[in-house]
Design a protein around this motif. Structure first.
Motif, PDB file in Angstrom:
ATOM      1  N   THR A 180     137.537  71.880  82.607  1.00  0.00           N
ATOM      2  CA  THR A 180     137.737  72.710  81.410  1.00  0.00           C
ATOM      3  C   THR A 180     139.183  73.181  81.325  1.00  0.00           C
ATOM      4  O   THR A 180     139.784  73.194  80.242  1.00  0.00           O
ATOM      5  CB  THR A 180     136.791  73.929  81.438  1.00  0.00           C
ATOM      6  N   ALA A 199     132.838  62.013  81.372  1.00  0.00           N
ATOM      7  CA  ALA A 199     132.374  62.293  80.001  1.00  0.00           C
ATOM      8  C   ALA A 199     132.738  63.718  79.574  1.00  0.00           C
ATOM      9  O   ALA A 199     133.089  63.955  78.415  1.00  0.00           O
ATOM     10  CB  ALA A 199     130.861  62.091  79.910  1.00  0.00           C
ATOM     11  N   GLN A 200     132.669  64.648  80.520  1.00  0.00           N
ATOM     12  CA  GLN A 200     133.018  66.047  80.205  1.00  0.00           C
ATOM     13  C   GLN A 200     134.486  66.161  79.809  1.00  0.00           C
ATOM     14  O   GLN A 200     134.827  66.814  78.824  1.00  0.00           O
ATOM     15  CB  GLN A 200     132.736  66.959  81.400  1.00  0.00           C
ATOM     16  N   GLU A 226     136.393  63.775  78.663  1.00  0.00           N
ATOM     17  CA  GLU A 226     136.576  63.076  77.376  1.00  0.00           C
ATOM     18  C   GLU A 226     136.191  63.994  76.224  1.00  0.00           C
ATOM     19  O   GLU A 226     136.885  64.080  75.206  1.00  0.00           O
ATOM     20  CB  GLU A 226     135.734  61.802  77.342  1.00  0.00           C
ATOM     21  N   SER A 227     135.081  64.716  76.403  1.00  0.00           N
ATOM     22  CA  SER A 227     134.595  65.627  75.351  1.00  0.00           C
ATOM     23  C   SER A 227     135.588  66.758  75.077  1.00  0.00           C
ATOM     24  O   SER A 227     135.946  67.008  73.915  1.00  0.00           O
ATOM     25  CB  SER A 227     133.241  66.205  75.763  1.00  0.00           C
ATOM     26  N   VAL A 228     136.054  67.460  76.140  1.00  0.00           N
ATOM     27  CA  VAL A 228     136.964  68.597  75.915  1.00  0.00           C
ATOM     28  C   VAL A 228     138.319  68.106  75.387  1.00  0.00           C
ATOM     29  O   VAL A 228     138.955  68.778  74.586  1.00  0.00           O
ATOM     30  CB  VAL A 228     137.157  69.480  77.172  1.00  0.00           C
ATOM     31  N   THR A 229     138.743  66.909  75.825  1.00  0.00           N
ATOM     32  CA  THR A 229     140.022  66.358  75.351  1.00  0.00           C
ATOM     33  C   THR A 229     139.965  66.088  73.851  1.00  0.00           C
ATOM     34  O   THR A 229     140.912  66.388  73.114  1.00  0.00           O
ATOM     35  CB  THR A 229     140.373  65.065  76.120  1.00  0.00           C
ATOM     36  N   LYS A 230     138.832  65.519  73.403  1.00  0.00           N
ATOM     37  CA  LYS A 230     138.674  65.256  71.960  1.00  0.00           C
ATOM     38  C   LYS A 230     138.658  66.562  71.178  1.00  0.00           C
ATOM     39  O   LYS A 230     139.217  66.657  70.088  1.00  0.00           O
ATOM     40  CB  LYS A 230     137.389  64.463  71.714  1.00  0.00           C
ATOM     41  N   GLN A 231     137.996  67.576  71.749  1.00  0.00           N
ATOM     42  CA  GLN A 231     137.914  68.879  71.048  1.00  0.00           C
ATOM     43  C   GLN A 231     139.288  69.496  70.835  1.00  0.00           C
ATOM     44  O   GLN A 231     139.516  70.164  69.832  1.00  0.00           O
ATOM     45  CB  GLN A 231     137.040  69.842  71.847  1.00  0.00           C
TER      46      GLN A 231
END
Length: 455
Positions: free
Chosen positions: A119, A150-151, A153-158
């Motif tokens: 995070t 995957a986590q 990747e998700s926060v990076t996109k956000q």
């Protein structure tokens, strides 16, 4: 944040300020209180000893003894040494990230499992994009923890940064090298590598992260540590500092730590500056760490600069200027404006976020207020306004009994809550009329009556 320590030290500071004359006896008593406050806050004993010795030496020096207000002079000594303990003595440049290498600048994130490394990697990517205007690429070299890749990747996109994919079958060193090659070819300014953590310090983990470090030679190696670990944070910091050439520390979960010992100890143990602090779970909840300003907050002096910065980030300056011009020119303050004010306050971190940065006396004045309840009420007020028609928002005076019942049903609340919200709107409207002639004190008095939970 650091509540217990702040409360204890704020009392000591108040006593110190009241002393017209310093003697060895009252100075010793004050230093004993400071020492107990630091030990209760889980500060490492060597750090406490060194801090007290330095304060004592300066407290009995000519600067304090010869001062017209020795109590205040002693407060100044405590504040200065507290800031030094957290890294102010390293100079302002030490807490800055270094980009002094051929792009991309590589930042390696190290730390135990569960401290919030992934995070924090996302938060740092957001900070560098928005505050430093950098093109950022992130990559996960954590091939052990399920869903770690995957986590990230998700926060990076956000946060709007770029992500380099990896798989659990890849080797961490290969992942780091491939990401670096990609970052060079696509002209990224910064590459942030999130490494694997473990539930405890083990030799295999240290060898692996040392190999990744050797493969890419990062300009920054940041040790991410949970501020709530207390004394354990110090042991972990020492182990990582022995294994890696750390350049700085990131403290996570500082908002959840009422003691704050790690913040005061980690710098002392590693000799490395604290560069960032995680102050909320949100992706914008990462602050550049300033030892002097943090010392002010710990001593109950507040951090007005942080408050101003929060306002600058959260407040739409153009919208604020338009509102001011509208009021000055005799325009009507309607429900749309009222909702805009509530939304701006939420963007600034809500009431509890603002209160944390105010000096101790303001925090004590609001001690009886339930901030969580107040923030819930603000959200409900926004919901009530959303249930109104455009005409009702523009002309709240049209809202009579039948309309109130319809609005309450639409917002899922009782009619009494609609009435309460309309009363608060009326108070704000009255305050805005008074502000035509200017006057900050008028506004502050009005805000106290208008905001839920702040009566």
């Amino acid at each position: 944040m650091l509540d217990n320590l702040t409360q204890r030290l704020a009392k000591v500071v108040k006593t110190m300020r009241g002393e017209a004359r310093l003697t060895e006896a009252n100075t010793a008593e004050m230093l004993r209180e400071v020492r107990l406050a630091l030990l209760e806050a889980d500060v490492a004993l060597p750090a406490v000893r060194e801090f007290i010795a330095k304060v004592k030496e300066k407290a009995l020096g000519e600067e304090v003894i010869g001062s017209l207000s020795p109590g205040q002079a002693l407060v100044g000594v405590v504040q200065k040494e507290l800031a030094a303990l957290m890294g102010a003595d390293l100079g302002p440049e030490a807490a800055q990230l270094s980009f002094a290498q051929q792009p991309p600048a590589i930042i390696l994130m190290a730390g135990l499992q569960g401290v919030g490394k992934t995070t924090t990697t996302g938060k740092l990517a957001k900070y560098l994009r928005e505050q430093k205007k950098k093109k950022v690429l992130t990559v996960s070299a954590d091939v052990y923890r399920p869903a770690a890749i995957a986590q990230l990747e998700s926060v990076t996109k956000q946060v709007g940064a770029d992500f380099f994919p990896s798989t659990a079958n890849d080797k961490p060193v290969d992942i780091a090298r491939n990401a670096l090659d990609w970052a060079k070819k696509h002209y990224h300014d910064v590459l942030i590598i999130d490494t694997a953590g473990r539930l405890g310090i083990d030799e295999a983990m240290m060898q692996e992260i040392a190999a990744v470090h050797a493969a890419v030679n990062p300009v920054e190696t940041l040790f991410v540590v949970d501020a709530m670990l207390g004394q354990d944070a110090i042991n972990t910091a020492k182990a990582f500092n022995d294994a890696l050439p750390l350049t700085g520390v990131v403290l996570t979960k500082l908002d959840g730590d009422s003691r704050g010992g790690a913040a005061l100890s980690v710098r002392h143990v590693t000799g490395k500056p604290i560069k960032f602090a995680g102050v909320s779970e949100k992706l914008d909840g990462l602050e550049a760490f300033d030892p002097t300003r943090m010392a002010n907050r710990v001593l109950g002096m507040g951090d007005i600069l942080a408050l101003v910065e929060e306002a600058r980030k959260g407040v739409d300056m153009q919208a604020a200027a338009d509102m001011a011009n509208k009021i000055k020119s005799g325009g009507k303050f309607d429900m749309n404006d009222f909702k805009a004010q509530l939304t701006q306050m939420k963007k600034m971190g809500g009431m509890s976020g603002l209160l944390d940065k105010l000096p101790a006396q303001f925090q004590q004045a609001a001690a009886g207020a339930n901030m969580d309840q107040a923030e819930k009420q603000v959200r409900r007020m926004c919901g009530i306004i959303d249930s109104m028609t455009p005409l009702e928002r523009a002309k709240p005076e049209l809202i009579k009994a039948n309309r109130k019942r319809r609005i309450a049903a639409g917002a899922g609340v009782q009619v009494q809550e609609v009435n309460r919200m309309l009363n608060q709107y009326d108070q704000m409207n009255t305050m805005m009329k008074k502000l035509k002639g200017g006057g900050l004190m008028k506004m502050m008095r009005g805000m106290k009556g208008m905001m839920p939970g702040m009566r």
